[in-house]
Design an enzyme around this catalytic site. Sequence first.
Site, mmCIF file in Angstrom:
data_model
loop_
_atom_site.group_PDB
_atom_site.id
_atom_site.type_symbol
_atom_site.label_atom_id
_atom_site.label_comp_id
_atom_site.label_asym_id
_atom_site.label_seq_id
_atom_site.Cartn_x
_atom_site.Cartn_y
_atom_site.Cartn_z
ATOM 1 N N LYS A 8 -51.994 43.372 138.372
ATOM 2 C CA LYS A 8 -52.715 42.203 138.078
ATOM 3 C C LYS A 8 -53.209 41.544 139.615
ATOM 4 O O LYS A 8 -52.461 41.986 140.509
ATOM 5 C CB LYS A 8 -52.120 41.171 137.123
ATOM 6 C CG LYS A 8 -50.721 40.735 137.803
ATOM 7 C CD LYS A 8 -50.753 39.494 138.770
ATOM 8 C CE LYS A 8 -49.087 39.144 139.176
ATOM 9 N NZ LYS A 8 -49.163 38.645 140.548
ATOM 10 N N ASP A 134 -44.475 36.875 134.322
ATOM 11 C CA ASP A 134 -45.861 37.539 134.150
ATOM 12 C C ASP A 134 -45.971 38.320 132.959
ATOM 13 O O ASP A 134 -46.960 38.870 132.656
ATOM 14 C CB ASP A 134 -45.705 38.384 135.344
ATOM 15 C CG ASP A 134 -46.399 37.519 136.495
ATOM 16 O OD1 ASP A 134 -46.793 36.276 136.355
ATOM 17 O OD2 ASP A 134 -46.143 37.934 137.534
HETATM 18 O O1 C5P Z 1 -40.022 35.260 136.106
HETATM 19 P P1 C5P Z 1 -39.578 36.027 137.226
HETATM 20 O O2 C5P Z 1 -38.452 36.706 136.988
HETATM 21 O O3 C5P Z 1 -40.816 36.934 137.522
HETATM 22 O O4 C5P Z 1 -39.574 35.124 138.683
HETATM 23 C C1 C5P Z 1 -38.905 35.606 139.641
HETATM 24 C C2 C5P Z 1 -38.185 34.465 140.372
HETATM 25 O O5 C5P Z 1 -39.140 33.707 140.985
HETATM 26 C C3 C5P Z 1 -37.444 33.398 139.484
HETATM 27 O O6 C5P Z 1 -36.094 33.734 139.452
HETATM 28 C C4 C5P Z 1 -37.699 32.196 140.300
HETATM 29 O O7 C5P Z 1 -36.970 31.953 141.279
HETATM 30 C C5 C5P Z 1 -39.119 32.399 140.914
HETATM 31 N N1 C5P Z 1 -40.090 31.628 139.961
HETATM 32 C C6 C5P Z 1 -40.381 30.307 140.050
HETATM 33 N N2 C5P Z 1 -41.332 29.776 139.190
HETATM 34 C C7 C5P Z 1 -42.132 30.630 138.394
HETATM 35 C C8 C5P Z 1 -41.898 31.826 138.421
HETATM 36 C C9 C5P Z 1 -41.007 32.410 139.277
HETATM 37 O O8 C5P Z 1 -39.656 29.682 140.783
HETATM 38 N N3 C5P Z 1 -42.992 29.829 137.742
#
Ligand code: C5P
Length: 292
Positions: A8, A134
């Site tokens: 993406k 995502d």
């Molecule tokens: O959701 P995901 O595991 O992909 O996110 C990785 C990290 O990125 C999270 O642990 C967080 O620290 C940060 N993040 C965030 N806000 C979001 C998405 C991700 O702070 N909306």
Amino acid sequence: MKIVAPAKINLGLQVFGRRPDGYHDLESILQQISLSDCLTFQPAQSPGWRFKCSHPQLGGTDNLVCRAARMLEEITGKELPGVTITLFKNIPPGSGLGGGSSDAAAALQGLNIFWRLGLSPQELAGLGAGLGSDIPFCLEGGTALATGRGEKITSLTPLPFFWVVLALPPRLSISTASVYGSLGRNIPSVRPLGILREAISRGDREGILNWFCVEQVNSLQPPVLARYPRLRLLQRRMSELGLKPAMSGSGPAFFALTGSYLLSRRAALALQVEGYRAILCWTVQKTATSRY
Ligand code: C5P
């Protein structure tokens, strides 16, 4: 069975602020592209799943594919037929192109079919959101608006076809958590995403390309550029080659949409000659045929 897991790009990404749970509230318009990983599911003699990966550093049991498989095993709570899951990696890891999330989404979809679990798309999206913000978008596909921490998805009018030039410096991957973690109180603003959303709903190719004429399309781009001078050089080179570059997600991959195959090919080749990892691909629409 084989499932394609497309990458993406974030056409726009506005981060609003940090939430009590540590995530950030955001609004993003996401687009699937043709660059893809691929997962195969083969019957195995002994019950349960095993995992192989074409990328030597991603074959561990902490891979999101394994976490998706474990999650399904736990919620069903019974012995499941033997399956070997093999991940063929093309999407550069840690690049902001959502490869890990797309692999996890493909694993959820593939195992739901292989193990005949009968989970609905909504149930899969709920499980996916628990693994990564995502993943619900990767399950939905096409062109979509993401809100909340990125897990709330509204499908948009499919983007008209564009060539996509992707480029990133070799051997650079960036942790998403570190980028969000480095955001202070003054989070960079982007142009209102409504402008892009309206251009997409009109199918207005010029309007969509015009969105990229200014730099403010991704709140995470200024802090990442400040930290990685190599990326500022890449951004400048892409502009010199006639592209309008923007960073995808938390980077480091930059992308540019164009309507011209010749311009895209020439730019991708020039960037490759200069030592960048450059890939020429295109936007894809949501299809029901990503499974073989
Ligand atoms: O959701 P995901 O595991 O992909 O996110 C990785 C990290 O990125 C999270 O642990 C967080 O620290 C940060 N993040 C965030 N806000 C979001 C998405 C991700 O702070 N909306």
